[in-house]
Motif scaffolding. Structure first.
Motif, PDB file in Angstrom:
ATOM      1  N   PHE A   1       0.826  -1.203   0.000  1.00 28.00           N
ATOM      2  CA  PHE A   1       0.000   0.000   0.000  1.00 28.00           C
ATOM      3  C   PHE A   1       0.864   1.258   0.000  1.00 28.00           C
ATOM      4  CE2 PHE A   1      -4.024  -1.903   2.193  1.00 28.00           C
ATOM      5  CZ  PHE A   1      -4.291  -2.606   1.024  1.00 28.00           C
ATOM      6  N   LYS A   2       0.375   2.276  -0.717  1.00 28.88           N
ATOM      7  CA  LYS A   2       0.960   3.606  -0.634  1.00 28.88           C
ATOM      8  C   LYS A   2       0.394   4.297   0.616  1.00 28.88           C
ATOM      9  CE  LYS A   2       2.787   3.094  -4.777  1.00 28.88           C
ATOM     10  NZ  LYS A   2       4.232   2.918  -4.996  1.00 28.88           N
ATOM     11  N   ARG A   3       1.169   5.184   1.175  1.00 30.87           N
ATOM     12  CA  ARG A   3       0.755   5.801   2.444  1.00 30.87           C
ATOM     13  C   ARG A   3      -0.244   6.942   2.275  1.00 30.87           C
ATOM     14  NH1 ARG A   3       3.321   4.304   6.868  1.00 30.87           N
ATOM     15  NH2 ARG A   3       2.754   5.338   8.815  1.00 30.87           N
ATOM     16  N   GLY A   4      -0.311   7.510   1.055  1.00 30.22           N
ATOM     17  CA  GLY A   4      -1.103   8.713   0.847  1.00 30.22           C
ATOM     18  C   GLY A   4      -2.558   8.586   1.244  1.00 30.22           C
ATOM     19  N   GLY A   5      -3.201   7.479   0.893  1.00 32.33           N
ATOM     20  CA  GLY A   5      -4.611   7.306   1.215  1.00 32.33           C
ATOM     21  C   GLY A   5      -4.881   7.293   2.701  1.00 32.33           C
ATOM     22  N   PHE A   6      -3.943   6.785   3.472  1.00 34.01           N
ATOM     23  CA  PHE A   6      -4.124   6.686   4.914  1.00 34.01           C
ATOM     24  C   PHE A   6      -3.816   8.018   5.594  1.00 34.01           C
ATOM     25  CE2 PHE A   6      -3.266   2.631   3.020  1.00 34.01           C
ATOM     26  CZ  PHE A   6      -4.340   1.886   3.486  1.00 34.01           C
ATOM     27  N   MET A   7      -2.907   8.786   4.997  1.00 32.38           N
ATOM     28  CA  MET A   7      -2.708  10.168   5.448  1.00 32.38           C
ATOM     29  C   MET A   7      -3.987  10.966   5.254  1.00 32.38           C
ATOM     30  SD  MET A   7       1.091  10.864   3.834  1.00 32.38           S
ATOM     31  CE  MET A   7       1.062  12.610   4.266  1.00 32.38           C
ATOM     32  N   LEU A   8      -4.622  10.762   4.090  1.00 30.01           N
ATOM     33  CA  LEU A   8      -5.870  11.465   3.796  1.00 30.01           C
ATOM     34  C   LEU A   8      -6.970  11.042   4.763  1.00 30.01           C
ATOM     35  CD1 LEU A   8      -7.625  13.289   2.038  1.00 30.01           C
ATOM     36  CD2 LEU A   8      -7.951  11.360   0.483  1.00 30.01           C
ATOM     37  N   ALA A   9      -7.067   9.755   5.044  1.00 25.75           N
ATOM     38  CA  ALA A   9      -8.104   9.266   5.955  1.00 25.75           C
ATOM     39  C   ALA A   9      -7.946   9.871   7.347  1.00 25.75           C
ATOM     40  CB  ALA A   9      -8.051   7.739   6.023  1.00 25.75           C
ATOM     41  N   GLN A  10      -6.720   9.966   7.835  1.00 16.43           N
ATOM     42  CA  GLN A  10      -6.491  10.563   9.148  1.00 16.43           C
ATOM     43  C   GLN A  10      -6.851  12.046   9.146  1.00 16.43           C
ATOM     44  OE1 GLN A  10      -5.819   7.336  11.197  1.00 16.43           O
ATOM     45  NE2 GLN A  10      -5.445   9.278  12.183  1.00 16.43           N
ATOM     46  N   ARG A  11      -6.547  12.736   8.061  1.00 17.25           N
ATOM     47  CA  ARG A  11      -6.884  14.160   7.976  1.00 17.25           C
ATOM     48  C   ARG A  11      -8.391  14.379   7.871  1.00 17.25           C
ATOM     49  NH1 ARG A  11      -1.651  14.155   6.442  1.00 17.25           N
ATOM     50  NH2 ARG A  11      -0.489  16.127   6.503  1.00 17.25           N
ATOM     51  N   ALA A  12      -9.065  13.509   7.114  1.00 16.80           N
ATOM     52  CA  ALA A  12     -10.506  13.668   6.928  1.00 16.80           C
ATOM     53  C   ALA A  12     -11.281  13.253   8.177  1.00 16.80           C
ATOM     54  CB  ALA A  12     -10.968  12.855   5.726  1.00 16.80           C
ATOM     55  N   GLY A  13     -10.790  12.237   8.883  1.00 19.04           N
ATOM     56  CA  GLY A  13     -11.440  11.800  10.106  1.00 19.04           C
ATOM     57  C   GLY A  13     -12.792  11.147   9.905  1.00 19.04           C
ATOM     58  N   VAL A  14     -13.009  10.517   8.748  1.00 17.31           N
ATOM     59  CA  VAL A  14     -14.279   9.835   8.469  1.00 17.31           C
ATOM     60  C   VAL A  14     -14.025   8.335   8.415  1.00 17.31           C
ATOM     61  CG1 VAL A  14     -15.135  11.838   7.194  1.00 17.31           C
ATOM     62  CG2 VAL A  14     -14.027   9.955   5.951  1.00 17.31           C
ATOM     63  N   PRO A  15     -15.070   7.514   8.530  1.00 17.35           N
ATOM     64  CA  PRO A  15     -14.873   6.052   8.489  1.00 17.35           C
ATOM     65  C   PRO A  15     -14.277   5.592   7.161  1.00 17.35           C
ATOM     66  CG  PRO A  15     -17.056   6.594   9.334  1.00 17.35           C
ATOM     67  CD  PRO A  15     -16.479   7.866   8.808  1.00 17.35           C
ATOM     68  N   VAL A  16     -13.470   4.566   7.240  1.00 18.62           N
ATOM     69  CA  VAL A  16     -12.919   3.901   6.055  1.00 18.62           C
ATOM     70  C   VAL A  16     -13.634   2.565   5.894  1.00 18.62           C
ATOM     71  CG1 VAL A  16     -10.872   2.843   5.016  1.00 18.62           C
ATOM     72  CG2 VAL A  16     -10.664   5.005   6.284  1.00 18.62           C
ATOM     73  N   VAL A  17     -14.183   2.327   4.698  1.00 19.30           N
ATOM     74  CA  VAL A  17     -14.843   1.048   4.410  1.00 19.30           C
ATOM     75  C   VAL A  17     -13.961   0.271   3.435  1.00 19.30           C
ATOM     76  CG1 VAL A  17     -16.859  -0.091   3.403  1.00 19.30           C
ATOM     77  CG2 VAL A  17     -17.155   1.975   4.788  1.00 19.30           C
ATOM     78  N   PRO A  18     -13.288  -0.786   3.896  1.00 16.21           N
ATOM     79  CA  PRO A  18     -12.487  -1.611   2.980  1.00 16.21           C
ATOM     80  C   PRO A  18     -13.395  -2.392   2.029  1.00 16.21           C
ATOM     81  CG  PRO A  18     -11.851  -1.954   5.288  1.00 16.21           C
ATOM     82  CD  PRO A  18     -13.160  -1.239   5.295  1.00 16.21           C
ATOM     83  N   MET A  19     -12.946  -2.565   0.798  1.00 17.60           N
ATOM     84  CA  MET A  19     -13.695  -3.329  -0.197  1.00 17.60           C
ATOM     85  C   MET A  19     -12.759  -4.334  -0.857  1.00 17.60           C
ATOM     86  SD  MET A  19     -15.967  -0.445  -2.196  1.00 17.60           S
ATOM     87  CE  MET A  19     -14.538   0.285  -3.008  1.00 17.60           C
ATOM     88  N   THR A  20     -13.295  -5.497  -1.154  1.00 15.79           N
ATOM     89  CA  THR A  20     -12.544  -6.495  -1.910  1.00 15.79           C
ATOM     90  C   THR A  20     -13.246  -6.718  -3.239  1.00 15.79           C
ATOM     91  OG1 THR A  20     -11.936  -7.610   0.159  1.00 15.79           O
ATOM     92  CG2 THR A  20     -11.550  -8.808  -1.900  1.00 15.79           C
ATOM     93  N   ILE A  21     -12.532  -6.495  -4.330  1.00 12.87           N
ATOM     94  CA  ILE A  21     -13.077  -6.745  -5.662  1.00 12.87           C
ATOM     95  C   ILE A  21     -12.473  -8.035  -6.196  1.00 12.87           C
ATOM     96  CG2 ILE A  21     -13.245  -5.909  -8.043  1.00 12.87           C
ATOM     97  CD1 ILE A  21     -13.167  -3.080  -7.008  1.00 12.87           C
ATOM     98  N   ASN A  22     -13.332  -8.962  -6.567  1.00 14.94           N
ATOM     99  CA  ASN A  22     -12.899 -10.230  -7.172  1.00 14.94           C
ATOM    100  C   ASN A  22     -13.511 -10.380  -8.556  1.00 14.94           C
ATOM    101  OD1 ASN A  22     -11.307 -11.725  -5.084  1.00 14.94           O
ATOM    102  ND2 ASN A  22     -13.185 -11.502  -3.879  1.00 14.94           N
ATOM    103  N   GLY A  23     -12.722 -10.903  -9.479  1.00 14.85           N
ATOM    104  CA  GLY A  23     -13.215 -11.201 -10.817  1.00 14.85           C
ATOM    105  C   GLY A  23     -12.800 -10.232 -11.894  1.00 14.85           C
ATOM    106  N   SER A  24     -12.535  -8.988 -11.543  1.00 10.68           N
ATOM    107  CA  SER A  24     -12.212  -7.994 -12.577  1.00 10.68           C
ATOM    108  C   SER A  24     -10.881  -8.294 -13.259  1.00 10.68           C
ATOM    109  CB  SER A  24     -12.186  -6.584 -11.975  1.00 10.68           C
ATOM    110  OG  SER A  24     -11.161  -6.463 -11.010  1.00 10.68           O
ATOM    111  N   GLY A  25      -9.943  -8.880 -12.522  1.00 13.35           N
ATOM    112  CA  GLY A  25      -8.643  -9.203 -13.113  1.00 13.35           C
ATOM    113  C   GLY A  25      -8.726 -10.302 -14.154  1.00 13.35           C
ATOM    114  N   ARG A  26      -9.739 -11.130 -14.057  1.00 11.69           N
ATOM    115  CA  ARG A  26      -9.929 -12.183 -15.056  1.00 11.69           C
ATOM    116  C   ARG A  26     -10.680 -11.659 -16.278  1.00 11.69           C
ATOM    117  NH1 ARG A  26     -10.220 -14.337 -10.001  1.00 11.69           N
ATOM    118  NH2 ARG A  26      -8.823 -16.111  -9.592  1.00 11.69           N
TER     119      ARG A  26
END
Length: 234
Positions: free
Chosen positions: A158-183
C-alpha cells in the motif's frame, strides 16, 4: 483480442458523449445527482457491452455520512463496476493530470471529482488537505491504496497517501474487496472476457488516535489490508 478492440470502438465514443452530456447536466443540477446518474448509466452500458455482471455483498456495512472506500485494484473494470453497482453516490480521487484531458477532465471537475497534485511534497500536502475538507463536507470517495493494478490478484504494498488522507478527513474507512475484474481484463493485456465481478464491503474502520500520526496511519493501513485480504480470491 478482437473482443477488446470491438469494445474500445464503442467505449471511447460512448465515454466522450457521456462526458459531454454530464457537463451539460451539471449546468442545471448542482447537487451532483444528474452527473452520478450519467456515470452509473455509462458504466452499466460499458459492462453490458462485454457481458459483465456485478454483485455487491455487504452493503449494510456502509455507515451514514461521508466515507472513504478503499479497494484492491485488479483491472480497469474496477471503476466501471463501482460506478455501476455501488449503493452510494461516489466521487473519485485521481491524479491531477487526468483532469487535463479535454472534455473528460472537464467532466470530472464538473462532477466534483477530486484531483491530487503529486508534483512535489508541498503541493501534495496542500492538495491532500483540500481533499480532506471536501470529504468532511459530505462526499464519499473511492481510493485504491495499491496505487496501481495488480497483475497476479495478490495485494501490492500500500501507498501511504490514502491513509494520510483518511487521518486528515477523520471519516470512516470502508475496505472493499473486488474479485473477478482481473480475469475479465487482465492488467497489462489487451484482452477482455465476459464474466462476473463481486464487490465485498467490509465493516467500517474509524481512524484512531495514536502516539504519533505515523503510528495511526500504519495501524489503519494494517487493518484495511487485513480486511481486503480476508475475501480476496487468488
Amino acid at each position: 483480442m478482437a473482443r477488446a478492440y470491438l469494445f474500445l470502438t464503442v467505449f471511447i465514443p460512448l465515454t466522450f458523449l457521456f462526458a459531454l452530456s454530464a457537463i451539460i447536466g451539471t449546468l442545471f443540477d448542482a447537487s451532483g445527482r444528474i452527473y452520478a446518474a450519467h456515470a452509473r448509466l455509462w458504466a452499466r452500458l460499458s459492462l453490458a457491452l462485454v457481458a459483465v455482471r456485478v454483485t455487491v455483498v455487504g452493503a449494510e456495512n456502509i455507515p451514514a455520512g461521508p466515507v472513504i472506500f478503499m479497494s484492491n485494484h485488479q483491472s480497469n473494470f474496477d471503476i466501471l463496476a463501482l460506478l455501476a453497482a455501488m449503493p452510494r453516490q461516489l466521487y473519485m480521487i485521481a491524479k491531477k493530470e487526468l483532469f487535463d484531458i479535454p472534455v473528460f477532465g472537464a467532466s470530472m471537475r464538473r462532477g466534483g471529482y477530486i484531483p491530487l497534485d503529486r508534483s512535489d511534497g508541498r503541493r501534495a500536502l496542500k492538495s491532500m488537505d483540500n481533499a480532506a475538507a471536501i470529504i468532511r463536507s459530505g462526499k464519499s470517495v473511492v481510493m485504491f491504496p495499491e496505487g496501481t493494478r495488480s497483475t497476479n490478484y495478490q495485494l501490492l504494498p500500500f501507498k501511504r497517501g490514502g491513509f494520510m488522507l483518511a487521518q486528515r478527513a477523520g471519516v470512516p474507512v470502508v475496505p472493499m474487496t473486488i474479485n473477478g475484474s482481473g480475469r475479465i481484463n487482465p492488467a497489462g493485456r489487451t484482452r477482455i472476457y465476459p464474466g462476473n465481478i463481486t464487490i465485498t464491503l467490509h465493516p467500517p474502520i474509524l481512524p484512531a488516535s495514536a502516539a504519533s500520526r505515523n503510528e495511526a496511519e500504519s495501524r489503519l493501513m494494517t487493518q484495511v489490508h487485513s480486511a481486503i485480504s480476508s475475501s480476496l480470491e487468488l
